[in-house]
Structures are given as structure tokens and as C-alpha cells.
Design an enzyme around this catalytic site. Structure first.
Site, PDB file in Angstrom:
ATOM      1  N   GLU A 117       0.925  -1.149   0.104  1.00  0.00           N
ATOM      2  CA  GLU A 117      -0.008  -0.068  -0.083  1.00  0.00           C
ATOM      3  C   GLU A 117       0.770   1.300   0.077  1.00  0.00           C
ATOM      4  O   GLU A 117       2.067   1.224   0.600  1.00  0.00           O
ATOM      5  CB  GLU A 117      -0.838  -0.075   1.219  1.00  0.00           C
ATOM      6  CG  GLU A 117      -2.091  -0.649   1.053  1.00  0.00           C
ATOM      7  CD  GLU A 117      -2.762  -0.492   2.327  1.00  0.00           C
ATOM      8  OE1 GLU A 117      -2.825   0.221   3.313  1.00  0.00           O
ATOM      9  OE2 GLU A 117      -4.010  -1.371   2.368  1.00  0.00           O
TER      10      GLU A 117
ATOM     11  N   ARG B 261     -16.745  -8.111  13.436  1.00  0.00           N
ATOM     12  CA  ARG B 261     -16.900  -8.398  14.701  1.00  0.00           C
ATOM     13  C   ARG B 261     -17.156  -7.428  15.400  1.00  0.00           C
ATOM     14  O   ARG B 261     -17.307  -6.255  15.162  1.00  0.00           O
ATOM     15  CB  ARG B 261     -15.845  -9.298  15.136  1.00  0.00           C
ATOM     16  CG  ARG B 261     -14.624  -8.392  15.221  1.00  0.00           C
ATOM     17  CD  ARG B 261     -13.412  -8.828  15.822  1.00  0.00           C
ATOM     18  NE  ARG B 261     -12.028  -8.398  15.350  1.00  0.00           N
ATOM     19  CZ  ARG B 261     -11.538  -7.328  15.900  1.00  0.00           C
ATOM     20  NH1 ARG B 261     -12.001  -6.759  16.699  1.00  0.00           N
ATOM     21  NH2 ARG B 261     -10.300  -6.733  15.344  1.00  0.00           N
TER      22      ARG B 261
HETATM   23  P1  ADP Z   1      -4.711  -4.676  11.226  1.00  0.00           P
HETATM   24  O1  ADP Z   1      -5.365  -5.820  10.682  1.00  0.00           O
HETATM   25  O2  ADP Z   1      -3.573  -5.145  11.886  1.00  0.00           O
HETATM   26  O3  ADP Z   1      -5.501  -4.031  12.319  1.00  0.00           O
HETATM   27  P2  ADP Z   1      -4.808  -2.581   9.360  1.00  0.00           P
HETATM   28  O4  ADP Z   1      -4.685  -2.719   7.979  1.00  0.00           O
HETATM   29  O5  ADP Z   1      -6.187  -2.191  10.123  1.00  0.00           O
HETATM   30  O6  ADP Z   1      -3.981  -3.834  10.106  1.00  0.00           O
HETATM   31  O7  ADP Z   1      -3.559  -1.296   9.824  1.00  0.00           O
HETATM   32  C1  ADP Z   1      -3.262  -0.958  11.143  1.00  0.00           C
HETATM   33  C2  ADP Z   1      -2.942   0.438  11.345  1.00  0.00           C
HETATM   34  O8  ADP Z   1      -1.563   0.312  10.454  1.00  0.00           O
HETATM   35  C3  ADP Z   1      -3.647   1.259  10.884  1.00  0.00           C
HETATM   36  O9  ADP Z   1      -4.556   1.605  11.871  1.00  0.00           O
HETATM   37  C4  ADP Z   1      -2.808   2.567  10.568  1.00  0.00           C
HETATM   38  O10 ADP Z   1      -2.337   3.022  11.829  1.00  0.00           O
HETATM   39  C5  ADP Z   1      -1.676   1.880   9.730  1.00  0.00           C
HETATM   40  N1  ADP Z   1      -1.950   1.778   8.430  1.00  0.00           N
HETATM   41  C6  ADP Z   1      -2.606   0.888   7.583  1.00  0.00           C
HETATM   42  N2  ADP Z   1      -2.467   1.208   6.369  1.00  0.00           N
HETATM   43  C7  ADP Z   1      -1.724   2.129   6.338  1.00  0.00           C
HETATM   44  C8  ADP Z   1      -1.392   3.203   5.075  1.00  0.00           C
HETATM   45  N3  ADP Z   1      -1.712   2.726   3.858  1.00  0.00           N
HETATM   46  N4  ADP Z   1      -0.583   4.256   5.423  1.00  0.00           N
HETATM   47  C9  ADP Z   1      -0.340   4.309   6.547  1.00  0.00           C
HETATM   48  N5  ADP Z   1      -0.657   3.891   7.768  1.00  0.00           N
HETATM   49  C10 ADP Z   1      -1.329   2.800   7.645  1.00  0.00           C
HETATM   50  P1  ADP Z   2      -9.554  -3.889  17.637  1.00  0.00           P
HETATM   51  O1  ADP Z   2      -9.395  -3.804  16.012  1.00  0.00           O
HETATM   52  O2  ADP Z   2     -10.979  -4.441  18.022  1.00  0.00           O
HETATM   53  O3  ADP Z   2      -9.427  -2.388  17.945  1.00  0.00           O
HETATM   54  P2  ADP Z   2      -7.157  -5.364  17.760  1.00  0.00           P
HETATM   55  O4  ADP Z   2      -6.879  -5.266  16.092  1.00  0.00           O
HETATM   56  O5  ADP Z   2      -6.241  -4.774  18.636  1.00  0.00           O
HETATM   57  O6  ADP Z   2      -8.673  -4.635  18.081  1.00  0.00           O
HETATM   58  O7  ADP Z   2      -7.444  -7.013  17.785  1.00  0.00           O
HETATM   59  C1  ADP Z   2      -8.409  -7.174  18.487  1.00  0.00           C
HETATM   60  C2  ADP Z   2      -8.416  -8.284  19.475  1.00  0.00           C
HETATM   61  O8  ADP Z   2      -7.735  -9.422  18.894  1.00  0.00           O
HETATM   62  C3  ADP Z   2      -7.361  -7.769  20.464  1.00  0.00           C
HETATM   63  O9  ADP Z   2      -7.745  -7.168  21.572  1.00  0.00           O
HETATM   64  C4  ADP Z   2      -6.974  -9.219  20.918  1.00  0.00           C
HETATM   65  O10 ADP Z   2      -7.687  -9.686  22.020  1.00  0.00           O
HETATM   66  C5  ADP Z   2      -6.858 -10.016  19.832  1.00  0.00           C
HETATM   67  N1  ADP Z   2      -5.706 -10.218  18.809  1.00  0.00           N
HETATM   68  C6  ADP Z   2      -5.153  -9.236  17.986  1.00  0.00           C
HETATM   69  N2  ADP Z   2      -4.228  -9.983  17.570  1.00  0.00           N
HETATM   70  C7  ADP Z   2      -3.714 -10.857  18.427  1.00  0.00           C
HETATM   71  C8  ADP Z   2      -2.621 -11.815  18.467  1.00  0.00           C
HETATM   72  N3  ADP Z   2      -1.417 -11.541  17.700  1.00  0.00           N
HETATM   73  N4  ADP Z   2      -2.644 -12.409  19.551  1.00  0.00           N
HETATM   74  C9  ADP Z   2      -3.329 -12.799  20.243  1.00  0.00           C
HETATM   75  N5  ADP Z   2      -4.536 -11.976  20.275  1.00  0.00           N
HETATM   76  C10 ADP Z   2      -4.592 -10.942  19.395  1.00  0.00           C
END
Ligand code: ADP
Ligand code: ADP
Ligand code: MG
Length: 618
Positions: free
Chosen positions: A200, A297
Site C-alpha cells: 500500500e 466482529r
Molecule cells: P490490522 O489488521 O493489523 O488492524 P490495518 O490494515 O487495519 O491492520 O492497519 C493497522 C494500522 O496501520 C492502521 O490503523 C494505521 O495506523 C496503519 N496503516 C495501515 N495502512 C496504512 C497506510 N496505507 N498508510 C499509513 N498507515 C497505515
Molecule cells: P480492534 O481492531 O478491535 O481494535 P485489535 O485489532 O487490537 O482490536 O485486535 C482485536 C483483538 O484480537 C485484540 O484485543 C486481541 O484480543 C486479539 N488479538 C489481535 N491480535 C492478536 C495476537 N497477535 N495474538 C493474540 N490476540 C490477538
């Protein structure tokens, strides 16, 4: 309607679900691992079933045992909470195939949104704006490098199966790409069993804006407005709020409509969140907000939405899973005031946020705000699960109001001996830039020196400690024994030991009385052991490294970069340990030679376990 519910989760979210179920008169069944037997979420449920040993794979992720428990207890429905099995489409299917109600998204919607690349392709087809990047099947190194060059740096490499902030690497230039790709793949395989990645464009001045949506089985979708989750550390949310600062009505309408459109495109049912990334270099603008992913979820930060809308989102989930229509129409929903949530973690900000596990011998949350927690005093924070101790949630008429209340609450948290980020949260919530709404995902890193409490006790802490060891009034405070002794009575200087080190403190008269408990002082969210100086205390800090490379936390050795006999230079990375959602790199404390290897790659290590021995140059 559902009359009995098995909760396939633990901790705060299990308790949260139980609370609503009880209010609705629904019988609850907890499932738990062997080490969670005495946790509050187990006690509070009407029934409880032990489903296996501590490791999540053998308990909370053990689909067979969970379905079996539901059958045995006659549960009508299963709520998966968040994390664990909540976004597992196969599990959702098994639940419904067993004749149970799944209080979650339909398996097909989970699948459609489960992999980030497939989800983005689907959203492009549905006309939802997505972050520009590469979503191709071709995963060859050269191809990915070429695509990254074409996108233009900085680029973000993301595991297609990623989640929880893992499996992501920012790359600032072509030369760094291949190393970042290798490390991202390694993490992706370990955490998600899938090494595929997407690329990205890395959005500058990024803000994380997400929209809460709900769909019913009759084809209706509504949104419950947005949340701003830009306050993150290593891509993991720390502070969330609703609504988003600086969001005007027309931008809100645009992003919320895009979210509804996204949910409709996958025939969504139940609670879901559409996450967007915004380029906020010029404020929030509708044409600079792009779809990032959907979480199919209930979200960790759902309470801020509950606070501003006055709705119980778990109740909505139960109604929708039972086949009822959405309880409110879009025009019946509105935003009331401002809400903020802070995640209180068992971690130590002054050691780079290393997880801190152990028994919560002392645990006290502040009054006057909502606290969603899975633990009580005496419970254990174990290395097996997420290190979140609680969520603190404030609600006020204005953003300032909500921030002030939450900052005060964070500063009033008392936890010992487990270390927490409470003081870090309080400092963040009080920071002038945060108060001004100048947030983006780089905020914490940029202001780290202001936000991380110093490793040494502050003057306020020393004053409080000095006051706390003063004998009670009426006694001669200058000459009482027990280690406390005035150095020079006229200067009112006294000796005190704080955090294992001795200090001389010139006592001021002003200052509020300190909160103390059994030799521990709680000030501004910090916790310090204190007492009169021990006789013979030599002072000084820890000695020099003896060359033993020690695990700072329990975990798994995911990489060993050196072998016995290798020559290393000071600062060179030697090994990587992974525990509780984070990787920690151990580096050489001095120039020398690896004289002994004590572990193999993939080994589990205990806290303080020796990985290898270095011998310094003469
Ligand atoms: P996850 O599944 O681990 O939550 P996300 O795709 O939602 O992954 O991204 C997690 C975080 O990473 C976002 O909340 C943001 O802070 C950062 N992020 C993700 N994509 C981008 C992007 N294209 N540019 C800048 N920051 C990003
Ligand atoms: P949300 O997107 O709901 O803000 P997160 O992206 O941080 O929260 O992940 C949701 C929940 O999934 C976490 O609070 C945790 O309990 C679980 N989780 C996420 N990643 C992991 C991981 N790598 N190992 C264990 N639990 C995880
Ligand atoms: Mg996300």
C-alpha cells in the site's frame, strides 16, 4: 429469541457480554482454560466449562471443545467476542451447522473480508475508495520490489491475513525493501500461517477513522457514526474516541455512507467495523479517506460508540442474531457528547513497553468512569493471553471534558507489582497537541520523550515518598530510628529509598498526601516501591553486562542471527524474541565473540533465561 448463550472468549469481553445477557434474562455459559478457573468472567456466568490447558490453541481456539460444551450445556447460541474465533468463518459455519445461533457475522461475509487483498478487490468493485497499492497474486520478490518502486516510497507491506497490528512494515526507500519483506513474511507465517503480502501507499499524516455498522437479516444496514483510533503504538490502538476530532458534517456523511455501502456489498449482518485511513495533512476531507479493512466482529473500542449513541451494542448483536430487524432507523440515531477510551496494558513504558506479567497484588481503578476489565485484585496477568488489564472509558459534553476526565482516571490507576502504561496514558491525554486534536498515527512516536515517564522517580514522587516515611505527628521526626534519619535538620533533608535506589530529598511543606499501600506509592499513574534507606545500602545502579544475553520476558526465540564463535560488535542484533504481540531484538552490549549458544531457534525461553554468552575483547 436467544435464551441461553455460550461465550467463547475470556477476560473483559466475556464479562461485558455476560452483563448484557444478564440484563436481558439470558442464561450464560462461560468456557475457560485451566489457568482461568478463578477469573471473574467464569464466576459471573451461570455455568462454566473447562475446555483445556492454558495455550489458546488448546482452549479458546479449540473449536471441538467449545461446540461440545455448547451441546452439553444446552446453549442456544455462541458469542465469540473479539480476537480468538470471532473472525473464523469455518468456526461460524460449524456453529450454525450444529444448530446453534452464531452471534457474529455470516461466514460468507467473514470470508469476503478476511483477507485484506480480496476485501480490497471487492470494495473496488463496489465503488468504495481504497488505499492505492498492489494486490497481485504474483508474490515474487522482484515483482513486489518493482511494484513498490512504482507506487513510490514510503510503502507499507502488509500480510494479507494480518491483524492486531502484526505483519506490517513501513519501507522508506528501495534499498530497504527486501529486508523488510523478509521480516514481514517471517512474522506473517508465524502469526497467521500465510506469507502472502500486499503493498500500500503509505499515507502521510495518517489518521485511523473507522465506522461502526450494523446489518440485519432483512437487508437493512445502518451506521453508528465514526471513531478515531489514531493514537497507536506499533499499529496497535492505545486511545480511541468518538466522534473524530475535526470531522465536519458532510465528511462524516461521506465516510459513513461509504461504510454502509461496504457492508451492503458483503450482505453484512450483525456488528462490524469499516476501517479507513485518512490523509489528514489538510484536515479530514472526504476525497482523502480510503477503505483499509473490515473487522467482521465487535470491536475492542465499541464502548465509545455506546457512550455517544446511548445504545448497547451487544444487545443489538443478540437481537440481530435472533433474526430481528434493526432496533433503530438511521434518522433515529444521533451523537451525544464525546467519549474516549484508553487501553490499560500490563507493560513497562520505560523499558520500551516490554510486557509485564504476574500477580496483581494491588489493583484499584478510579471511580466515576466506566471501567471494562477482566481482572480483579489477586488475579494473574499471564503470558498466554493479551496483556490488557482494562479499558477506561469517559464520556463528557465536549472533547476537552472527556479528555480531562480520562486523564484524571488514568492518573488514579493503582497497580502493583505488575507495571502498566497508566502514567503514559495520563501524559498522552494531557498533552497540549492531543488536547488540540492534532492527532495522527505518528503522535506517540513523535512525542515519546514527553509521554514515556522517566525511568528515575520525579520530584513529585520523591516528595511523596519522603512525606510517606515521616513518622506520625507528635513524635520527634528528626531522630526516630528505623533507618530514617535527618542529615541536617535545618535543611529538612531526609534520606529515602525509591525504586531500589537511595535519594536525599529536601522536603517541601506543600503537597497533597500520597496514596500508598504496603510500601508502594501511587502518583500520577506511576507506582514506586519506597521506604527508609536500608542500612548499608551502597547506592549506584546496575553493574556492567557480564555478557550473558538474557530474555527480558518469557517468549519464543524467532530468530538467531549469530552462531557460536561469531565475532560481534556493540549494538549488533543477536536474536529476536516474540511474546505477547511483540518482537524484541536483543543486541550485543559490547564488542566480542559468541562463546556459547544456549538455545536453538524456535525455543521457548523463560524470563531471565540465558540465550547465549558473549566474551568481551581484552
Ligand atoms: P490490522 O489488521 O493489523 O488492524 P490495518 O490494515 O487495519 O491492520 O492497519 C493497522 C494500522 O496501520 C492502521 O490503523 C494505521 O495506523 C496503519 N496503516 C495501515 N495502512 C496504512 C497506510 N496505507 N498508510 C499509513 N498507515 C497505515
Ligand atoms: P480492534 O481492531 O478491535 O481494535 P485489535 O485489532 O487490537 O482490536 O485486535 C482485536 C483483538 O484480537 C485484540 O484485543 C486481541 O484480543 C486479539 N488479538 C489481535 N491480535 C492478536 C495476537 N497477535 N495474538 C493474540 N490476540 C490477538
Ligand atoms: Mg485494523
Amino acid at each position: 429469541m436467544i435464551d441461553s448463550l455460550l461465550i467463547a472468549n475470556r477476560g473483559e469481553i466475556a464479562r461485558r457480554i455476560t452483563r448484557t445477557a444478564k440484563r436481558l434474562g439470558i442464561r450464560t455459559i462461560a468456557v475457560h482454560s485451566e489457568i482461568d478457573r478463578d477469573m471473574p468472567f467464569v464466576r459471573e456466568a451461570d455455568e462454566a466449562v473447562c475446555i483445556g490447558p492454558a495455550p489458546a490453541k488448546e482452549s479458546y481456539l479449540n473449536a471441538d471443545r467449545i461446540i461440545e460444551a455448547a451441546m452439553r450445556t444446552g446453549a442456544k447460541a455462541i458469542h465469540p467476542g473479539y480476537g480468538f474465533l470471532s473472525e473464523n468463518a469455518d468456526f461460524a459455519e460449524r456453529v450454525t451447522a450444529s444448530g446453534l445461533i452464531w452471534v457474529g457475522a455470516p461466514a460468507a461475509s467473514i470470508r469476503a473480508m478476511g483477507l485484506k487483498d480480496a476485501a480490497k478487490k471487492r470494495m473496488i468493485a463496489a465503488g468504495v475508495p481504497v488505499t492505492p497499492g498492489y494486490l497481485g497474486e504474483d508474490q515474487a520478490d522482484e515483482r513486489l520490489q518493482r511494484e513498490a518502486d512504482a507506487i513510490g516510497y514510503p510503502v507499507l507491506i502488509k500480510a494479507v491475513a494480518g491483524g492486531g497490528g502484526k505483519g506490517m512494515r513501513r519501507v522508506d526507500g528501495a534499498a530497504e525493501f527486501s529486508a523488510a519483506l523478509a521480516s514481514c513474511r517471517r512474522e506473517a507465517v508465524a502469526a497467521f500461517g500465510d506469507e502472502r503480502v500486499l503493498l500500500e501507499k503509505y499515507i502521510l499524516s495518517p489518521r485511523h477513522i473507522e465506522v461502526q455498522v450494523f446489518g440485519d437479516k432483512h437487508g437493512n444496514v445502518v451506521h453508528l457514526f465514526e471513531r478515531d483510533c489514531s493514537l497507536q503504538r506499533r499499529h496497535q490502538k492505545v486511545i480511541e474516541e468518538a466522534p473524530a476530532p475535526g470531522m465536519d458534517a458532510s465528511t462524516r456523511e461521506a465516510v459513513c455512507q461509504a461504510a454502509v455501502q461496504a457492508a451492503r456489498a458483503v450482505d453484512y449482518v450483525g456488528a462490524g467495523t469499516i476501517e479507513f485511513i485518512a490523509d489528514a495533512s489538510d484536515g479530514l476531507r472526504a476525497d482523502r479517506i480510503w477503505f483499509m479493512e473490515m473487522n467482521t466482529r465487535l470491536q475492542v473500542e465499541h464502548p465509545v460508540t455506546e457512550a455517544i449513541t446511548g445504545q448497547d451494542l451487544v444487545e443489538w448483536q443478540m437481537l440481530l442474531a435472533s433474526g430481528e430487524p434493526l432496533p433503530l432507523r438511521q434518522e433515529q440515531l444521533s451523537i451525544n457528547g464525546w467519549a474516549m477510551e484508553a487501553r490499560l496494558y500490563a507493560e513497562n513504558p520505560s523499558t520500551g513497553f516490554l510486557p509485564s506479567v504476574g500477580r496483581l497484588s494491588h489493583l484499584k481503578f478510579p471511580d466515576g468512569i466506566r471501567v471494562d476489565s477482566g481482572v480483579e485484585e489477586g488475579n494473574e496477568i499471564s503470558a498466554y493471553y493479551d496483556p490488557m488489564i482494562a479499558k477506561l472509558i469517559s464520556h463528557g459534553a465536549t472533547r476537552q471534558d472527556a479528555a480531562r476526565r480520562l486523564a484524571r482516571a488514568a492518573a488514579g490507576v493503582e497497580v502493583w507489582p505488575v507495571r502498566t502504561n497508566a502514567a503514559f496514558l495520563a501524559r498522552t491525554l494531557d498533552h497540549p497537541d492531543f488536547r488540540a486534536g492534532a492527532v495522527d498515527t505518528g503522535f506517540i512516536e513523535r512525542h515519546a520523550t514527553d509521554l514515556v515517564p522517566p525511568a528515575e522517580p520525579s520530584e513529585r514522587v520523591l516528595q511523596a515518598a519522603a512525606r510517606a516515611i515521616l513518622p506520625k505527628p507528635g513524635r520527634d521526626i528528626w531522630t526516630t530510628g528505623s533507618g530514617f534519619r535527618m542529615n541536617a535538620p535545618s535543611s529538612r533533608e531526609i534520606g529515602v529509598e525509591v525504586g531500589g535506589a537511595a535519594y536525599r530529598v529536601e522536603l517541601h511543606d506543600e503537597g497533597e498526601p500520597a496514596v500508598t499501600d504496603a510500601g508502594v506509592l501511587f502518583v500520577d499513574g506511576e507506582a514506586w516501591a519506597y521506604g527508609p534507606p536500608r542500612a548499608g545500602y551502597a547506592g549506584g545502579s546496575a553493574g556492567h553486562s557480564d555478557g550473558a544475553i538474557v530474555a527480558p520476558m518469557p517468549g519464543r526465540v524467532i530468530a538467531l542471527m549469530v552462531a557460536k564463535g561469531d565475532r560481534v560488535t556493540r549494538g549488533q542484533p543477536l536474536a529476536v524474541i516474540e511474546a505477547m504481540k511483540m518482537e524484541q531484538t536483543l543486541s550485543a552490549p559490547f564488542d566480542g565473540v559468541v562463546s556459547e549458544m544456549k538455545v536453538l531457534a524456535d525455543a521457548q525461553v523463560v524470563e531471565g533465561g540465558i540465550l547465549m554468552q558473549l566474551e568481551g575483547d581484552q
